[in-house]
Design an enzyme around this catalytic site. Structure first.
Site, PDB file in Angstrom:
ATOM      1  N   VAL A 192     -19.259  -0.216  12.944  1.00 36.45           N
ATOM      2  CA  VAL A 192     -19.963  -1.281  12.225  1.00 36.45           C
ATOM      3  C   VAL A 192     -21.216  -0.672  11.606  1.00 36.45           C
ATOM      4  O   VAL A 192     -21.981   0.023  12.290  1.00 36.45           O
ATOM      5  CB  VAL A 192     -20.354  -2.437  13.178  1.00 36.45           C
ATOM      6  CG1 VAL A 192     -21.199  -3.475  12.468  1.00 36.45           C
ATOM      7  CG2 VAL A 192     -19.111  -3.082  13.787  1.00 36.45           C
ATOM      8  N   GLY A 220     -22.083   6.856  16.896  1.00 32.01           N
ATOM      9  CA  GLY A 220     -22.677   6.196  18.053  1.00 32.01           C
ATOM     10  C   GLY A 220     -22.770   4.686  17.951  1.00 32.01           C
ATOM     11  O   GLY A 220     -23.077   4.023  18.936  1.00 32.01           O
ATOM     12  N   HIS A 221     -22.514   4.104  16.800  1.00 32.63           N
ATOM     13  CA  HIS A 221     -22.639   2.653  16.629  1.00 32.63           C
ATOM     14  C   HIS A 221     -21.244   2.033  16.657  1.00 32.63           C
ATOM     15  O   HIS A 221     -20.584   1.946  15.638  1.00 32.63           O
ATOM     16  CB  HIS A 221     -23.370   2.333  15.315  1.00 32.63           C
ATOM     17  CG  HIS A 221     -23.906   0.940  15.262  1.00 32.63           C
ATOM     18  ND1 HIS A 221     -23.331  -0.051  14.517  1.00 32.63           N
ATOM     19  CD2 HIS A 221     -24.971   0.375  15.880  1.00 32.63           C
ATOM     20  CE1 HIS A 221     -24.019  -1.176  14.664  1.00 32.63           C
ATOM     21  NE2 HIS A 221     -25.020  -0.943  15.484  1.00 32.63           N
ATOM     22  N   PHE A 222     -20.824   1.674  17.849  1.00 33.14           N
ATOM     23  CA  PHE A 222     -19.487   1.125  18.103  1.00 33.14           C
ATOM     24  C   PHE A 222     -18.397   2.080  17.607  1.00 33.14           C
ATOM     25  O   PHE A 222     -17.619   1.736  16.718  1.00 33.14           O
ATOM     26  CB  PHE A 222     -19.311  -0.258  17.469  1.00 33.14           C
ATOM     27  CG  PHE A 222     -20.366  -1.252  17.824  1.00 33.14           C
ATOM     28  CD1 PHE A 222     -20.660  -1.537  19.147  1.00 33.14           C
ATOM     29  CD2 PHE A 222     -21.078  -1.907  16.847  1.00 33.14           C
ATOM     30  CE1 PHE A 222     -21.639  -2.464  19.487  1.00 33.14           C
ATOM     31  CE2 PHE A 222     -22.057  -2.833  17.169  1.00 33.14           C
ATOM     32  CZ  PHE A 222     -22.335  -3.101  18.491  1.00 33.14           C
TER      33      PHE A 222
END
Length: 157
Positions: A66, A59-61
């Site tokens: 990242v 879910g983080h980019f």
């Protein structure tokens, strides 16, 4: 080699099993794989191997994963907690180390899957059960993040 010399050698590097004896964190929140270069009560270097199969990357980019800055700071804090617990030895048994404050956090370059973070922590100050640290996250000889933070040692539940 004498017992004292053996203990000194053993205390300069900690593997994942020893880390899990010292702090309560477990997957997915255990963010330190190894600790080396330990100078009791002063400094050490934590190692975090960043892999694509970690849950934050879904879910983080997801198109350009990242490693989250807050997790970099958490890895610094865990490295510091390991240093504190290893330094205090049996005196620390049954205790936990909690964040009190984060100051001056700076994120200079992104960290992603395949990177190995060297987390260098240095004690700035220690008064009773409160410790202040300066942490730096390095990848391939480049500074990626840094922060100053304070933690308190308390009795666990």
């Amino acid at each position: 080699m004498s017992t004292t010399e053996t203990n000194k050698v053993a205390a300069t590097e900690l593997d994942i099993n020893r880390i899990m004896e010292l702090i309560p964190h477990r997957y997915p929140m255990l963010l330190v794989d190894k600790v080396k270069d330990i100078v009791p009560g002063e400094s050490c270097t934590g190692i975090k191997n960043v892999t694509m199969n970690e849950p934050q990357f879904t879910g983080h980019f997801p198109q350009k994963p990242v490693f989250p800055g807050v997790m970099i700071v958490e890895a610094m804090a865990q490295t510091s907690a390991i240093l504190v617990m290893q330094t205090l030895g049996q005196e620390a048994e049954g205790r936990l180390v909690y964040f009190m404050g984060i100051e001056e956090a700076k994120f200079r370059r992104p960290i992603g899957p395949g990177d190995q973070i060297q987390i260098k922590v240095q004690k700035v100050q220690n008064r009773r059960n409160v410790w202040k640290f300066k942490g730096e996250a390095w990848v391939d000889g480049n500074l990626h993040a840094e922060a100053t933070y304070t933690a308190m040692i308390v009795m666990g539940d």
